[in-house]
Design an enzyme around this catalytic site. Structure first.
Site, PDB file in Angstrom:
ATOM      1  N   HIS A 127      -4.887  -7.661   0.804  1.00  0.00           N
ATOM      2  CA  HIS A 127      -4.154  -6.400   0.869  1.00  0.00           C
ATOM      3  C   HIS A 127      -3.316  -6.244   2.133  1.00  0.00           C
ATOM      4  O   HIS A 127      -2.251  -5.634   2.096  1.00  0.00           O
ATOM      5  CB  HIS A 127      -5.166  -5.250   0.768  1.00  0.00           C
ATOM      6  CG  HIS A 127      -4.565  -3.892   0.636  1.00  0.00           C
ATOM      7  ND1 HIS A 127      -3.821  -3.519  -0.460  1.00  0.00           N
ATOM      8  CD2 HIS A 127      -4.591  -2.814   1.459  1.00  0.00           C
ATOM      9  CE1 HIS A 127      -3.425  -2.262  -0.315  1.00  0.00           C
ATOM     10  NE2 HIS A 127      -3.870  -1.814   0.841  1.00  0.00           N
ATOM     11  N   ASP A 162       0.846  -1.185   0.000  1.00  0.00           N
ATOM     12  CA  ASP A 162       0.000   0.000   0.000  1.00  0.00           C
ATOM     13  C   ASP A 162       0.894   1.252   0.000  1.00  0.00           C
ATOM     14  O   ASP A 162       1.834   1.339  -0.790  1.00  0.00           O
ATOM     15  CB  ASP A 162      -0.953  -0.044   1.199  1.00  0.00           C
ATOM     16  CG  ASP A 162      -2.076   0.988   1.122  1.00  0.00           C
ATOM     17  OD1 ASP A 162      -3.040   0.756   0.368  1.00  0.00           O
ATOM     18  OD2 ASP A 162      -1.970   2.021   1.791  1.00  0.00           O
ATOM     19  N   TYR A 199      -3.119  10.987   1.272  1.00  0.00           N
ATOM     20  CA  TYR A 199      -3.612  10.708  -0.077  1.00  0.00           C
ATOM     21  C   TYR A 199      -3.540  11.962  -0.950  1.00  0.00           C
ATOM     22  O   TYR A 199      -3.161  11.892  -2.124  1.00  0.00           O
ATOM     23  CB  TYR A 199      -5.040  10.178  -0.024  1.00  0.00           C
ATOM     24  CG  TYR A 199      -5.111   8.703   0.286  1.00  0.00           C
ATOM     25  CD1 TYR A 199      -5.477   7.779  -0.686  1.00  0.00           C
ATOM     26  CD2 TYR A 199      -4.800   8.220   1.555  1.00  0.00           C
ATOM     27  CE1 TYR A 199      -5.538   6.425  -0.408  1.00  0.00           C
ATOM     28  CE2 TYR A 199      -4.844   6.883   1.851  1.00  0.00           C
ATOM     29  CZ  TYR A 199      -5.216   5.978   0.858  1.00  0.00           C
ATOM     30  OH  TYR A 199      -5.250   4.633   1.132  1.00  0.00           O
TER      31      TYR A 199
END
Length: 381
Positions: free
Chosen positions: A358, A175, A304
């Site tokens: 994930h 990630d 982000y």
């Protein structure tokens, strides 16, 4: 300096009050998880959080690791540092992503630091450093813009070489941690044994004039990613554009925070819709509680926006110089073919994993630990 997790009781008391006063939304009949976090499950989870979850017990388990804080570029960075048990442990920094935290690494750390005690070879031991990203959990947040993966990679290089004294080290991540790890292999490759990834999302490979055409598998990847962002990427868009607006609600409501995080663990894991087939309630709530008690959801989601404001794209004929290994778990958000990764990396090992998603370090620690050992074994001094 050494650090111990010790949350003030007043913070836990305030959490209890807020859980007791949760104001629940309604739900479309029969929608299950189709509109987002399921109401029945969230009521069940919050009730457990309110009546059964024992943060002090989790705190004690976490404090069994060796925690530290160190000043890096003016920020107090939290990390676990477990010395390897073996003849020549290799330094390894492992980096989490979002909505994860350092807790994701707690199952894999013992497997990497002391492999002989877990069915492995002592020669494969690592000195494991597991930091919390800036603004995540117990690491201090920056209030200045620009805290993206490139910046964090520079910070980790400082942490490993200057603060901890390792002249050369290795790195692993998924990630956001994959982006940090990749950048380490790019900007600091002369200090790196290699990099190991569970997701291949950065850098974007060069696809301009003179590059070879996309293969059928690569073309399918592009289509899959576009479809995924339409179906599942709403969180990414709001966190990448208006994270501050989102932060008010998540920082004020523990039930809201849990709903935002838990849905990702269910959707992104190899659980076939049954989240507790992969994680216990205590594990899920430990992650959520770390975000809550550290007041860090706002500073985590704004990364982000920082990353999307500073995209990292390869130039023509450019690759990440450090040797790279990839473990591709079947329920990872994006599963590129090897030829896609080879556009940007010197791929030395590529392994299609039999199960997992994930959050591999938490979901399949044994499988991931094995892959990390296998990849780095020939790269040791």
């Amino acid at each position: 300096m050494p650090f111990e997790i010790a949350i003030d009781q007043s913070v836990l008391d305030d959490l209890q009050v807020r859980l007791n006063q949760t104001r629940w939304p309604d739900e479309v009949t029969g929608s299950a998880w189709g509109y987002g976090s399921n109401l029945d499950y969230m009521k069940e989870l919050v009730e457990y959080w309110r009546t059964n979850f024992d943060w002090r017990a989790q705190e004690e388990k976490l404090n069994a690791f060796h925690h530290f804080k160190s000043k890096v570029d003016g920020l107090d960075i939290h990390f676990i540092h477990e010395r390897g048990v073996g003849p020549s442990p290799m330094p390894l920094v492992i980096t989490h992503g979002w909505p994860s935290c350092f807790f994701e690494m707690t199952k894999i750390i013992p497997l990497l630091a002391d492999p002989a005690s877990h069915g492995g070879d002592a020669a494969d031991a690592f000195d494991v450093v597991a930091p919390s990203l800036p603004g995540f959990g117990f690491s201090q947040a920056s209030n200045d813009p620009g805290m993206q993966v490139q910046k964090v990679a520079d910070m980790w290089a400082t942490l490993m070489t200057e603060n901890l004294g390792y002249p050369k080290f290795s790195a692993q991540g998924g990630d956001i941690g994959s982006g940090v790890t990749s950048r380490l292999g790019y900007s600091h490759h002369e200090k790196m044994y290699g990099v190991h990834l569970t997701s291949v999302t950065r850098p974007t490979p060069y696809l301009g004039p003179g590059s070879r055409p996309l293969t059928e598998a690569e073309d399918a990847l592009v289509t899959q990613r576009d479809r995924w962002f339409l179906d599942e990427g709403g969180y990414n868009h709001i966190q990448g554009t208006k994270p501050q607006t989102l932060s008010y609600g998540l920082n004020d409501s523990p039930a809201g925070l849990a709903a935002w995080i838990i849905e990702k663990y269910r959707t992104w894991s190899d659980c076939h819709g049954d989240i507790e087939s992969r994680y216990t309630k205590d594990e899920l709530l430990t992650i959520v509680t770390i975000y809550w008690v550290t007041n860090s959801i706002g500073s985590s989601v704004r990364m982000y926006k920082e990353n999307q404001s500073s995209l990292w794209t390869m130039a023509e004929n450019e690759k990440v110089p450090a040797p790279a290994g990839m473990a591709m778990f079947p329920q990872e958000i994006s599963r590129p073919p090897r030829e896609w990764a080879e556009r940007s990396y010197d791929v030395r090992r590529w392994q299609e994993m039999p199960r997992g998603g994930h959050f591999a370090a938490l979901e399949e620690p044994q499988l991931l630990a094995h892959e990390v050992r296998e990849f780095f074994r020939p790269l040791r001094d």
